[in-house]
Structures are given as C-alpha cells and as structure tokens.
Design an enzyme around this catalytic site. Structure first.
Site, PDB file in Angstrom:
ATOM      1  CD  GLN A 126      24.385  85.600  17.693  1.00  0.00           C
ATOM      2  OE1 GLN A 126      23.625  86.018  16.818  1.00  0.00           O
ATOM      3  NE2 GLN A 126      24.392  86.097  18.910  1.00  0.00           N
ATOM      4  N   GLY A 127      26.815  81.229  16.881  1.00  0.00           N
ATOM      5  CA  GLY A 127      26.362  79.925  17.392  1.00  0.00           C
ATOM      6  C   GLY A 127      25.904  80.013  18.832  1.00  0.00           C
ATOM      7  CE1 TYR A 128      26.749  83.893  21.322  1.00  0.00           C
ATOM      8  CE2 TYR A 128      24.942  85.001  22.435  1.00  0.00           C
ATOM      9  CZ  TYR A 128      26.278  84.926  22.135  1.00  0.00           C
ATOM     10  OH  TYR A 128      27.122  85.878  22.622  1.00  0.00           O
ATOM     11  CD  GLU A 244      21.322  89.286  18.659  1.00  0.00           C
ATOM     12  OE1 GLU A 244      22.163  88.660  19.317  1.00  0.00           O
ATOM     13  OE2 GLU A 244      20.397  88.735  18.032  1.00  0.00           O
ATOM     14  CG  ASN A 379       9.623  91.026  20.836  1.00  0.00           C
ATOM     15  OD1 ASN A 379      10.834  90.908  20.623  1.00  0.00           O
ATOM     16  ND2 ASN A 379       8.849  91.820  20.118  1.00  0.00           N
ATOM     17  CD  GLU A 380       6.964  86.112  23.494  1.00  0.00           C
ATOM     18  OE1 GLU A 380       8.052  85.892  22.914  1.00  0.00           O
ATOM     19  OE2 GLU A 380       5.953  86.504  22.885  1.00  0.00           O
TER      20      GLU A 380
END
Lengths: 394, 343
Positions: A126-128, A244, A379-380
């Site tokens: 995955q390339g994010y 996801e 999580n922020e």
C-alpha cells in the site's frame, strides 16, 4: 453471554475451526503463538492453503472469486483463524485494493488483477503515506505527469509494510497540483518491477524489517492502470480506509494473546497474585467490551446501516487493547524479558520453538505493537473523526 | 531547605552535558573511560576523605546528564561499588583504582538478585546467589556486594563464580552473574556484623538515586526531542504542536518530567552521607520509572511513523526504560515486593 448467532453462523464457525485445526501447518502456528517473526514464505504457505479452499477472499462477491460471506461470517473467520494461531491474513490485496478494483475498476482491470489476489499469486502493498504527508494524507506530493498513454511517476512513499516482498503497489499520486489537495489525486496500480522503482528498508524499534520507503524515479505507469477517474482518487482512498479500520479490532488475536498471557503468568506462579489478577481482569474486561462493541456494530451493518464512526471506535480501541496486552505480557516475563536479540530471532526463525525464542518473541511484539496506534490513521486522527462526525464538534 | 543546585553543581551538570552531546550514542571505549576518570567524574559519588568531591547529589547530576547515553549504565555500577567501599573500607585500595579509571567495578545489593535472593551458608562458609542483566559487569574485575550483615569483594576468577554476557533488551551487553557456593575463604570480606547495615542502606539509597537520575535524564531528553519535533513538523498547514489536543499531551509529559526530577532529587538527598533505608526509596524508583515510561510511549506516538524507526532515539529510550522496569530491583519487582510485604 450469547450474541444470538444464527444456526448457519454456528455451523460456519465449526467449519472454520476444524479446517484451521486440520490445515494450519504446525510450524507456522508455533511461530505465531510465540510471537516470532514470520517470513514471506510463512504468510504465502498459509494463504495458499486458504486459496485452495476458496477462502482467501470470502467476503468478496462470488463473481470475483469470493463466497459472498456475510459480515458475521467474515468476523467469525477472522476470530477463529487468529485464535487458533493462523498468521494475519495480509490485507493489502484482499481487503484493500481488491474491493477498490471490483467497485471502481474497469472490466479489464478486474480481469487482470482480481484473479491474482484470489489465487494468492500476486503480493500487494500500500503506497499512501509520504515523508511530508502522514496524518495530512491529502497533501501528498508524489507526482504523476501524463505523457501519451503513460504517467511518469516521481516521488516516494514511506512506512510501506512488506514492500520488499511485494509484486505490486497501489499508490495515491498527485495528478493536478493546481487543484485543492483532495481533488488532484489519482489512484494508480504500479508494477514494482518497473524501471525506476527502488525499495529501501527501514528498521523499526524491535530491530526487524517490515517497513520500507519506496522511491519512484521517472517510473512509467500505463494510464490503463489508473482506477476510476483522474483526480478522483481520494474517493477510492477513503473507501479503502473504511475497510482498513474495521479490521483493527482483532478479537481472535486479542483472545489468543490473553491465552498466552495467562500461560506465562501461570509458569511464574502469578495466577494467585492479586496484583496480577487485577491487571489481567482489566485486560479481559477490555477485550469483552471490544468484542461486544464489534458484535453490536456488526449487527448494525448487517441491518443495513452504513459503517461510519464505528470504524474509528474499533480502530481506536482495537489497537490500544492489543498494545496493552502485549506490554503487560512482557511485564509478566519480568527478568526473562531482558535478553533480546532480533538477529537471534531472525537466525533461528525455522528452529523448533524454545522458551528463549518465545520470550524474545513476546518482547518483539511488545515493541512492534506501538505501531498500530500510529498506522491506518493515527488514533489522534480517529479521535478527530469521532469529535467532528459523531459529536458535531468543530 | 537547600534544594536548588549550587553554582558548582550547575557547572558540573553543564560540563557533563557538553561532553555527552559531543559523543552521541556509541559504546564507551577505554579512552573515553580514562578521559572521564581524568575529569574526576568517578569521584562524584563519594566524599573528600576518600578522594572524591561529592555525594548523592553530584553523582545524580552526572548520571542525569549522561542519562540519554550509554555512559550512565557504566558509571552506575562503579558508583555503587564506591559507595559501599566508602562505608566499609575507606582505606581500601580499590577506591583510588576505580576513581582513576584503572579498575572497573560493579556494586551489588541483594535486590539486584533473582527472587531466590543471596544466601550465606555460615556453616560451610559460602555465599550463593544469581544476579541477572547486570550492566557494566562483562568487563568488571571486581564485584562489591553488600548483604545485611556482610560486605565482600570478589573477583571473577574465584571458584563458583560464573558470568555470562548477552545482548540485552536495551541493545547493550548485559551479564548474568552466578555465585554458586563461593567459598568465603576466597573472597575479601570487607566488613561483618552490625556496621554493615549502614553500608547496605547507603548502597540502596545510592541505587535509587542512580536509577531515578537515569530515568530523569532519559525522559527529559525524549521530552525535549518530542517538543522540538512538534514545533517543526507541519501537517494541515501548521505545526502539529499548534493543535490543542497535542499541546495537552506535551503539557502532561512536561509535568511527568518535573515529577521525575523531584523523585530523583529526593533519592539523591537520601543517598548523601549516611543514607537511609526507607520505603519511599522503592516508591521513588517505581514513580520515576512509570513516569519515564509514559514519556517514552508518548514520544513514540507523537512522533508518528518516525518514532517507530531504529534511527531515532525513542525506541532505544523505551527499551532502556523497560529494562530498568523489569530488572530485579526495578519498578515491577519492587511493586510486587511492596504488595507482598503488606499482605
């Protein structure tokens, strides 16, 4: 406590349980149960077994090679296989890019890419994220400039899990730098053997190599490898992120980790120690609450509600609960956690299980489990989503 | 009250900070050790009567400033050995040798041993015990051990002494030392009886001062790195430190570091002069370790992906602090002992 599973669900659970018991190779199970690192081959062997059974992409529509599993069947499959010690089913193809392709791709793209995922022949990554686009993903700057029937891609992707094992990467790239950040992004499928692609390893804090930075230097990508419309990639990216996050509450894994925690505590005579029992009970309660939150949200999704903020709730708690179990398990080892050598773990990866390797595996997992609260939208970011979209704040 | 540092103490802190800033990371070689001895730092934990220049406070200052480097863990066992020797054998020739950097020593107290403890068989005249994950023990030529009624020095060559070194959780060499019925005839008995009690108290307070000072140095460094990063790292068109949710987390980290500093100071005071054995020493170790671990976890989380890489100091900091927490005599062990004793 019974969630009221249907007869079909209970039968399915029995099927998954017995299939896993009969088919999961003992050496792979041993590595998973002791937290030791898995190689590409370990993942692929188990996934080949699932592929042969037709269970790699069970939740996909039958026309694309899936079994049309309901949401509850997908949940049961994940819970039963992980609890039994099966490796994490790598989600990059099955859970991430596959649904994007069958939802937004052309017939040609479906025909070309879906069979390789269902047969477990093509390894995706995955390339994010990019060095300057993490939480603020929309500001990504890897460029794809049109040149005839190709795009020419330049830039780099970072924190790319398992890129060193992968055949293909799906990547978000900027195709319009004048537009607003979210509207100038396209979704490309890139063959990692293309000239100009370089994969560099990044060692993480437990001393292992899962992460990479992938560099693109004038990489030619055919325009036919673009999913959907040019500059509409953000829509597909968000669709994928929803998939996801739902996976983040790994109940089966949490229960498996609690089993190991109880075993390690038992070995050390802690099972009657009130201090230990207090901590264990808190973690068991966390898993119980997470399990029933997952089931409740699952039921709502089955009833037709669109998954929204639930995904953020599950990601937030799923990552935190597993992180806490992992750390407290190492704490229970006490002084036995103090020998740690990642090279030993790598060197002895195919040796029979030993207590030393198990202990090091526990430590390795404790360190690695700092990552899930950062990845997949930190999580922020999940708290921002909850505050903004569920609570109407800001 | 005299809790603010003196001018000399401030100068000492600055000089150690400059020295360690010039040598980030890296193992401590023999040349560096000689240089440190030349600067007189090994005398920071003992008084002028034995050739030193300080006490608990000065020692804590050196350790705190070296806390984010590999140096602290080599200094601590030597300081501990010197503190014991100063109490039970101020004339002992080991003192000048350690302070000159010629001899590497490792001080030991009973709580650094495994749960079985250290036992003296008074009939057979032997001592037994097992110490795990000792720091600075792989090359030490002298072990100085203080028990409730006996202080002794032994060398690794003696019958029944075995040591084994390995890679530790903090990615540095750690050593297990086993004493299996070591004949007392082959060790140097430094003192016996009632007078040893004071040395044990002094050693315990010294150990608490050392552990809390290292927690302080590490947590302070991790906090400062995180603060600097959050001012510089931009996302959503602004430094991420401008978001209030992140600011509050940093404020809490700052408060944690301040409290660690307080617990370290309380322990350093206890280590001065006579020393005292007090439950508050265990609480100081537990409190400082818990808070430093909180800071380390937050430092990784707030750095995001880069916080997970081996290239940045966050992971190493967490690993070092987990070692301090889980070693015998560390926070986890002490917490269980407190609960067991009050049950």
């Amino acid at each position: 406590m019974d969630a009221g599973w249907s007869q079909e669900d209970m039968t399915f659970r029995e099927q998954v349980r017995s299939f896993t018991r009969d088919n999961l190779p003992a050496d792979i199970r041993g590595k998973v149960m002791t937290g030791r690192p898995l190689g590409r081959d370990d993942h692929m062997r188990w996934q080949d077994i699932l592929a042969a059974k037709g269970w790699i992409a069970g939740f996909w529509p039958e026309e694309y090679g899936g079994c049309d599993w309901t949401a509850s069947q997908s949940y049961i499959f994940q819970e039963e296989t992980s609890r039994a010690g099966a490796p994490w089913l790598l989600p990059f193809g099955v859970n991430y890019v596959g649904p994007v392709i069958y939802t937004y791709g052309t017939e040609a793209q479906k025909a070309r890419h879906l069979p390789g995922i269902v047969s477990n022949e093509v390894f995706w990554c995955q390339g994010y994220s990019e060095p300057n686009a993490g939480s603020d993903l929309a500001r990504l700057s890897t460029r794809a400039d049109r040149d005839g029937d190709d795009y020419i891609v330049n830039g780099s992707k970072i924190w790319t899990s398992m890129a060193h094992w992968a055949d293909w990467i799906f990547a978000l790239v900027r195709t319009d730098s004048a537009a607003k950040p979210q509207t100038g992004i396209s979704f490309l499928l890139i063959d990692l053997t293309s000239p100009g692609v370089t994969v560099k390893p990044i060692r993480s804090i437990e001393g292992a190599h899962h992460l990479n930075q992938v560099f693109f230097d004038d990489v030619r990508v055919p325009v036919e490898n673009r999913i959907g419309e040019e500059n509409a990639g953000w829509t597909y990216a968000k669709f994928l992120l929803g998939h996801e996050r739902v996976l983040s509450a790994e109940i089966g894994k949490a229960k498996r980790m609690l089993d190991r925690l109880r075993q390690i505590a038992g070995e050390r005579g802690l099972d009657s120690d009130p201090f230990h029992l207090d901590r264990l009970s808190r973690l068991e309660t966390d898993v119980l609450a997470l399990e029933w939150t997952t089931l409740r949200m699952l039921d709502a999704v089955m009833g037709g509600a669109a998954p929204g903020v639930e995904a953020s709730v599950l990601k937030l708690r799923g990552s935190t609960v597993i992180q806490s179990i992992a750390e407290y398990t190492a704490d229970c080892l006490g002084p036995d956690a103090l020998k740690f050598d990642p090279e030993f773990l790598e060197r002895t990866v195919n040796d029979p299980p030993s207590e030393l390797a198990r202990n090091m595996g526990v430590v390795s997992e404790m360190l690695f489990q700092r990552a899930p609260t950062i990845w997949g939208g930190s999580n922020e970011i999940q708290r921002n989503i909850i505050a903004k979209h569920a609570l109407g704040l800001g | 009250m005299k809790l603010t540092p003196t001018e000399e103490q401030t100068m000492l802190a600055d000089s150690v900070a400059r020295f360690t800033a010039d040598r980030p990371g890296g193992a401590v070689d023999a040349a560096t050790w000689r240089e440190i001895a030349g600067l007189g730092w090994l005398g920071a934990g003992v008084g002028e009567a034995v050739g030193g220049f300080g006490g608990g406070r000065e020692m804590a200052i050196v350790i705190e400033q070296a806390g984010a480097s590999a140096l602290a863990e080599l200094l601590i066992p030597n300081y501990l050995a010197l503190a014991i020797l100063e109490e039970v054998g101020p004339e002992n020739a080991l003192i000048p040798d350690i302070m000159d950097g010629k001899t590497l020593a490792c001080g030991l107290v009973p709580e650094m041993a495994t749960a079985e403890g250290v036992t003296v068989d008074s009939t057979a005249r032997t001592v037994s015990g097992r110490f795990v994950a000792l720091q600075g023990a792989s090359e030490a030529t002298h072990f100085v051990l203080v028990l409730p009624d006996m202080a002794l020095a032994l060398t690794p060559g003696v019958t029944g002494v075995e040591r084994q070194s390995y890679r530790g959780l903090d990615d540095r060499t750690k050593t297990d030392l086993t004493l299996q019925r070591v004949p007392l005839a082959q060790v140097e008995i430094l003192a016996e009886g009632e007078i040893v009690r004071a040395a044990l108290n002094r050693a315990r307070a010294t150990r608490a001062a050392a552990v809390t000072a290292e927690c302080c140095g590490l947590a302070d460094a991790l906090f400062n790195d995180t603060l600097a990063y959050l001012k510089q790292r931009r996302q959503f068109g602004q430094p991420i430190g401008s978001f209030q949710a992140v600011q509050h987390r940093l404020a809490d980290m700052f408060v944690a570091v301040e409290e660690i500093r307080s617990l370290a100071l309380a322990s350093a005071r206890a280590a001065e002069g006579e020393g005292e054995d007090h439950p508050a020493l265990s609480q100081a170790i537990i409190g400082a370790t818990d808070r430093a671990l909180h800071v380390a976890r937050e430092a990784i989380q707030l750095h995001g992906g880069v916080g997970m890489t081996e290239d940045l100091p966050m992971g190493a900091g967490l690993r070092r602090l987990k070692l301090l927490q889980l070693m015998p005599g560390g926070a986890e062990d002490l917490r269980r002992r407190i609960i067991a004793n009050s049950a």
